[in-house]
Design a protein around this motif. Structure first.
Motif, PDB file in Angstrom:
ATOM      1  N   TRP A 205      16.200  49.951  38.101  1.00 33.06           N
ATOM      2  CA  TRP A 205      17.456  49.798  37.378  1.00 33.06           C
ATOM      3  C   TRP A 205      18.498  49.373  38.393  1.00 33.06           C
ATOM      4  N   THR A 206      18.972  48.155  38.269  1.00 35.14           N
ATOM      5  CA  THR A 206      19.986  47.666  39.192  1.00 35.14           C
ATOM      6  C   THR A 206      21.329  47.637  38.486  1.00 35.14           C
ATOM      7  N   GLY A 207      22.389  47.720  39.252  1.00 33.14           N
ATOM      8  CA  GLY A 207      23.710  47.651  38.661  1.00 33.14           C
ATOM      9  C   GLY A 207      24.539  48.859  39.006  1.00 33.14           C
ATOM     10  N   ALA A 208      25.565  49.091  38.190  1.00 32.64           N
ATOM     11  CA  ALA A 208      26.519  50.170  38.450  1.00 32.64           C
ATOM     12  C   ALA A 208      25.823  51.520  38.393  1.00 32.64           C
ATOM     13  N   SER A 209      25.978  52.229  37.319  1.00 32.98           N
ATOM     14  CA  SER A 209      25.304  53.523  37.200  1.00 32.98           C
ATOM     15  C   SER A 209      24.044  53.333  36.367  1.00 32.98           C
ATOM     16  N   ILE A 210      23.058  54.129  36.652  1.00 35.67           N
ATOM     17  CA  ILE A 210      21.771  54.008  35.959  1.00 35.67           C
ATOM     18  C   ILE A 210      21.942  54.274  34.468  1.00 35.67           C
ATOM     19  N   GLU A 211      22.736  55.280  34.138  1.00 31.19           N
ATOM     20  CA  GLU A 211      22.936  55.613  32.720  1.00 31.19           C
ATOM     21  C   GLU A 211      23.606  54.468  31.974  1.00 31.19           C
ATOM     22  N   GLU A 212      24.564  53.795  32.618  1.00 27.95           N
ATOM     23  CA  GLU A 212      25.259  52.679  31.969  1.00 27.95           C
ATOM     24  C   GLU A 212      24.307  51.515  31.717  1.00 27.95           C
ATOM     25  N   VAL A 213      23.436  51.228  32.667  1.00 25.25           N
ATOM     26  CA  VAL A 213      22.467  50.142  32.490  1.00 25.25           C
ATOM     27  C   VAL A 213      21.485  50.493  31.377  1.00 25.25           C
ATOM     28  N   LYS A 214      21.072  51.747  31.310  1.00 27.38           N
ATOM     29  CA  LYS A 214      20.168  52.168  30.238  1.00 27.38           C
ATOM     30  C   LYS A 214      20.850  52.044  28.883  1.00 27.38           C
ATOM     31  N   ARG A 215      22.130  52.396  28.814  1.00 26.50           N
ATOM     32  CA  ARG A 215      22.872  52.250  27.553  1.00 26.50           C
ATOM     33  C   ARG A 215      22.961  50.788  27.143  1.00 26.50           C
ATOM     34  N   ARG A 216      23.214  49.899  28.116  1.00 23.90           N
ATOM     35  CA  ARG A 216      23.274  48.471  27.811  1.00 23.90           C
ATOM     36  C   ARG A 216      21.922  47.964  27.313  1.00 23.90           C
TER      37      ARG A 216
ATOM     38  N   GLY B   7      10.597  50.617  28.887  1.00 26.05           N
ATOM     39  CA  GLY B   7      11.482  50.225  27.790  1.00 26.05           C
ATOM     40  C   GLY B   7      11.175  50.990  26.519  1.00 26.05           C
ATOM     41  N   TYR B   8       9.896  51.095  26.189  1.00 26.89           N
ATOM     42  CA  TYR B   8       9.515  51.842  24.988  1.00 26.89           C
ATOM     43  C   TYR B   8       9.807  53.336  25.136  1.00 26.89           C
ATOM     44  N   MET B   9       9.622  53.877  26.341  1.00 30.21           N
ATOM     45  CA  MET B   9       9.932  55.288  26.577  1.00 30.21           C
ATOM     46  C   MET B   9      11.430  55.543  26.353  1.00 30.21           C
ATOM     47  N   LEU B  10      12.242  54.623  26.845  1.00 30.05           N
ATOM     48  CA  LEU B  10      13.692  54.766  26.682  1.00 30.05           C
ATOM     49  C   LEU B  10      14.090  54.686  25.215  1.00 30.05           C
ATOM     50  N   MET B  11      13.448  53.802  24.467  1.00 32.74           N
ATOM     51  CA  MET B  11      13.758  53.693  23.042  1.00 32.74           C
ATOM     52  C   MET B  11      13.285  54.935  22.271  1.00 32.74           C
TER      53      MET B  11
END
Length: 94
Positions: A3-14, A41-45
């Motif tokens: 997960w690249t980017g700002a915060s991991i939670e924010e990227v997951k939300r996006r 991806g499926y786990m997150l969904m």
């Protein structure tokens, strides 16, 4: 998972919002865009379906039960025996 980017939670939300928006129907392409596996991806969904957006926060990986824990009554008996016999070692106390 990468997960690249700002915060991991924010990227997951996006990621979840992109999936729900319907712009990208192909899970493989969406996961490739975010640089994660389809399994992730499926786990997150699944977590989103079960818990909502609260499912994206990191979870503790610590075990729920300590394998070598001792019951309180046994611990109290050991302490009492140790106080009565300060020169006894662990084998004799056991």
């Amino acid at each position: 998972m990468v997960w690249t980017g700002a915060s991991i939670e924010e990227v997951k939300r996006r990621f979840i919002m992109d999936r729900l928006s319907g712009e990208c129907d192909d899970m493989s392409a969406l996961c490739a865009e975010y640089g994660i596996s389809r399994q992730a991806g499926y786990m997150l969904m699944r977590r989103y379906a079960a818990e909502g957006l609260g499912g994206v926060v990191a979870r503790s990986r610590a075990p729920l039960v300590q394998a070598r824990s001792v019951d309180e009554d046994i611990r109290a008996a050991l302490v009492e025996c140790r106080l009565d016999h300060p020169n006894w070692g662990p084998k004799k106390l056991k």
